[in-house]
Write a protein that holds these residues in place. Structure first.
Motif, PDB file in Angstrom:
ATOM      1  N   TYR A 145      47.171  41.950  36.666  1.00 16.09           N
ATOM      2  CA  TYR A 145      47.492  43.282  36.178  1.00 16.09           C
ATOM      3  C   TYR A 145      46.964  43.594  34.783  1.00 16.09           C
ATOM      4  O   TYR A 145      46.807  44.754  34.426  1.00 16.09           O
ATOM      5  N   ILE A 146      46.693  42.574  33.984  1.00 10.87           N
ATOM      6  CA  ILE A 146      46.139  42.816  32.657  1.00 10.87           C
ATOM      7  C   ILE A 146      44.619  42.644  32.670  1.00 10.87           C
ATOM      8  O   ILE A 146      43.884  43.487  32.168  1.00 10.87           O
ATOM      9  N   LYS A 147      44.154  41.551  33.306  1.00 15.04           N
ATOM     10  CA  LYS A 147      42.709  41.302  33.349  1.00 15.04           C
ATOM     11  C   LYS A 147      42.034  41.946  34.551  1.00 15.04           C
ATOM     12  O   LYS A 147      40.815  41.999  34.626  1.00 15.04           O
ATOM     13  N   GLY A 148      42.852  42.414  35.511  1.00 11.19           N
ATOM     14  CA  GLY A 148      42.292  43.205  36.613  1.00 11.19           C
ATOM     15  C   GLY A 148      41.692  42.427  37.770  1.00 11.19           C
ATOM     16  O   GLY A 148      40.929  42.978  38.563  1.00 11.19           O
ATOM     17  N   LEU A 149      42.030  41.141  37.916  1.00  6.22           N
ATOM     18  CA  LEU A 149      41.517  40.362  39.046  1.00  6.22           C
ATOM     19  C   LEU A 149      42.284  40.725  40.318  1.00  6.22           C
ATOM     20  O   LEU A 149      43.451  41.113  40.260  1.00  6.22           O
ATOM     21  N   SER A 194      45.698  53.695  35.848  1.00  3.92           N
ATOM     22  CA  SER A 194      44.517  53.995  35.037  1.00  3.92           C
ATOM     23  C   SER A 194      43.448  52.899  35.162  1.00  3.92           C
ATOM     24  O   SER A 194      42.271  53.150  34.994  1.00  3.92           O
ATOM     25  N   ARG A 195      43.901  51.678  35.455  1.00  2.00           N
ATOM     26  CA  ARG A 195      42.965  50.558  35.612  1.00  2.00           C
ATOM     27  C   ARG A 195      42.426  50.457  37.038  1.00  2.00           C
ATOM     28  O   ARG A 195      41.592  49.614  37.333  1.00  2.00           O
ATOM     29  N   GLY A 196      42.952  51.305  37.926  1.00  2.40           N
ATOM     30  CA  GLY A 196      42.495  51.302  39.302  1.00  2.40           C
ATOM     31  C   GLY A 196      42.938  50.093  40.083  1.00  2.40           C
ATOM     32  O   GLY A 196      42.336  49.732  41.096  1.00  2.40           O
ATOM     33  N   ILE A 197      44.001  49.436  39.640  1.00  2.00           N
ATOM     34  CA  ILE A 197      44.456  48.230  40.311  1.00  2.00           C
ATOM     35  C   ILE A 197      45.053  48.573  41.660  1.00  2.00           C
ATOM     36  O   ILE A 197      45.894  49.449  41.769  1.00  2.00           O
TER      37      ILE A 197
END
Length: 199
Positions: A145-149, A194-197
Motif C-alpha cells: 500500500y505504500i510502495k505500490g507492489l 490516488s495511487r491506483g492500488i
C-alpha cells in the motif's frame, strides 16, 4: 483447497460449478469487503461481483489469478463506494461535510502549505498505528500500500504465499479501520485510490 477445474466448467455455463466457486469464495471476499464498509453495503458489493462473474463467464480468464481478480474487484468497488457515498450517507454531519470540502480544496492545490502539514499529520498517525502491527504484517502493508507492489509481487519478494499476503492485507486494513478516526480512514482510502492500488 480450491479446484481450478470449476472455473473451466463455469466458463462453459455450468451452474453447479458457479455455485461451487461462490460457496468457496463468498465468505472470503465478504470478510475482506466487510473490513472496509458496513455489512449491508458489503453484501451488495459482493453479490454484484459474483453476478458480474456469472454474466461475463464466457470471457473469464481461467488461471490461479482468479483469486486476486476477485479481491481486486472487491477493493475497487469499495473505493468507488467511498467516492460516491461516504460523505452523503454515513458521515453527513455539517462538520464532516466542511472537512471534506476543505480537503478537496487542498487536493486542488489551493493551499499547498496546509496540505503538506495536514498530510504529514496523517502519515504520522498512520505510521504510529503501523508500528502496532506484527512485523511481518507491517512489512506486507508497506510493500503493497505504500510502495505500490501487487500481492503477487509482495509474495515473490518476501517468499510468502500470495494468499497469506492477502490475509495480512485484510487484517491490516481491518485493524486500521478500527483504530483510525473517520477522517483518517477516509484519507487512507483517498490515498490508496490516488495511487491506483487494486484499480
Amino acid at each position: 483447497m480450491f479446484d481450478v477445474s470449476l472455473l473451466y466448467e463455469l466458463k462453459k455455463g455450468n451452474r453447479e460449478a458457479f455455485n461451487g466457486v461462490f460457496r468457496y469464495y463468498y465468505p472470503r471476499v465478504m470478510a475482506y469487503v466487510a473490513s472496509m464498509v458496513e455489512e449491508k453495503v458489503a453484501e451488495d458489493i459482493v453479490q454484484d461481483i459474483f453476478l458480474y462473474v456469472w454474466e461475463n463467464r464466457a470471457k473469464l480468464y481461467v488461471s490461479d489469478g482468479f483469486h486476486s481478480y476477485l479481491f481486486q474487484s472487491a477493493y475497487t468497488r469499495c473505493l468507488d463506494y467511498f467516492k460516491k457515498n461516504l460523505s452523503v450517507e454515513k458521515y453527513h454531519s455539517h462538520t464532516y461535510e466542511k472537512y471534506l470540502e476543505d480537503y478537496q480544496n487542498l487536493l486542488e492545490g489551493d493551499n499547498p502549505v496546509i496540505e503538506e502539514l495536514s498530510m504529514k499529520d496523517f502519515y504520522r498517525r498512520l505510521y504510529e498505528l503501523l508500528e502496532l502491527l506484527p512485523e511481518q504484517r507491517r512489512e506486507v502493508f508497506v510493500l503493497a500500500y505504500i510502495k505500490g507492489l501487487t500481492a503477487k509481487e509482495v509474495s515473490e519478494q518476501i517468499q510468502m504465499p500470495q494468499r497469506t499476503v492477502e490475509s495480512h492485507l485484510y487484517l491490516a486494513l481491518k485493524f486500521l479501520k478500527k483504530h483510525m478516526s473517520k477522517n483518517d480512514y477516509y484519507l487512507l482510502c483517498l490515498f490508496l485510490l490516488s495511487r491506483g492500488i487494486y484499480a
